[in-house]
Design a protein around this motif. Structure first.
Motif, short mmCIF file in Angstrom:
data_model
loop_
_atom_site.label_atom_id
_atom_site.label_comp_id
_atom_site.label_asym_id
_atom_site.label_seq_id
_atom_site.Cartn_x
_atom_site.Cartn_y
_atom_site.Cartn_z
N THR A 63 68.95 -15.48 51.40
CA THR A 63 67.82 -16.17 50.64
C THR A 63 66.51 -16.12 51.17
O THR A 63 65.37 -15.92 50.43
N GLU A 121 71.56 -15.60 40.24
CA GLU A 121 71.55 -16.22 41.53
C GLU A 121 72.89 -17.20 41.61
O GLU A 121 72.83 -17.84 40.56
N SER A 140 75.04 -20.15 43.98
CA SER A 140 75.28 -20.69 45.36
C SER A 140 76.37 -21.84 45.22
O SER A 140 76.16 -22.81 44.33
N HIS A 186 77.86 -17.23 47.78
CA HIS A 186 76.47 -17.16 47.69
C HIS A 186 76.23 -15.75 47.07
O HIS A 186 76.74 -14.66 47.64
N LEU A 209 73.25 -12.89 45.09
CA LEU A 209 72.04 -12.42 44.65
C LEU A 209 72.16 -11.26 44.11
O LEU A 209 72.75 -10.31 44.62
#
Length: 166
Positions: free
Chosen positions: A56, A91, A93, A98, A100
């Motif tokens: 992140t 994105e 989470s 997690h 991206l």
């Protein structure tokens, strides 16, 4: 904002590739390079949280020598003499995952998409993964295709290694 440099029907295909679907299921032929690298980063929720933070805050990219600036969903990646813009597409989470994903915008040295995934398994094992599909869009990358592919594979391994908590 500029549009992605690859066909709309390929948007978020990296997530399908990460699930084990074949590139041909999405219409990715041999003109597209597929890069997929994963590694065990450690064990436990602390490791997972630290790895997610490293992704992140772009330390995973910095580990590969890529400088990142982000403005909203626009990301600019600087590597050596190149600056490559991307658009963040997804994105996610959750307590055990997690993710991206970004896609390339005009001016990027490549044309394609890259997904960064960190998973926490029931066993506590934490895995980092980078999955991408791409074609060279910069004339110099096309000219030196074998070198460009080698650099891309090197960077992918470094991204995943950069997810590893120190």
């Amino acid at each position: 904002m500029s549009s992605l440099t690859y066909p709309d029907h390929l948007k978020l295909v990296t997530l399908g590739l990460a699930k084990g679907q074949a590139p041909s299921e999405f219409g990715l032929d041999d003109s597209w390079a597929i890069t997929d690298h994963s590694a065990v980063l450690g064990h436990g929720t602390e490791c997972f949280s630290a790895a997610a933070t490293r992704l992140t805050d772009w330390r995973a990219h910095e580990h590969a020598g890529v400088k990142v600036s982000r403005e909203g969903l626009l990301v600019r990646l600087t590597f050596g003499p190149t600056m490559s813009p991307c658009l963040i597409l997804h994105e996610e989470s959750t307590p055990d995952r997690h993710v991206l994903v970004y896609g390339t915008l005009p001016g990027h040295v490549e044309c394609g998409e890259e997904a960064f995934i960190i998973d926490l398994a029931d066993s506590g094992e934490v895995t980092g993964r980078c999955v991408a599909f791409s074609q060279h869009s910069w004339w110099l990358a096309r000219l030196g295709s074998p070198v460009a592919h080698a650099v891309q594979k090197w960077a992918t391994r470094r991204y995943v290694e950069g997810m590893r908590p120190k």
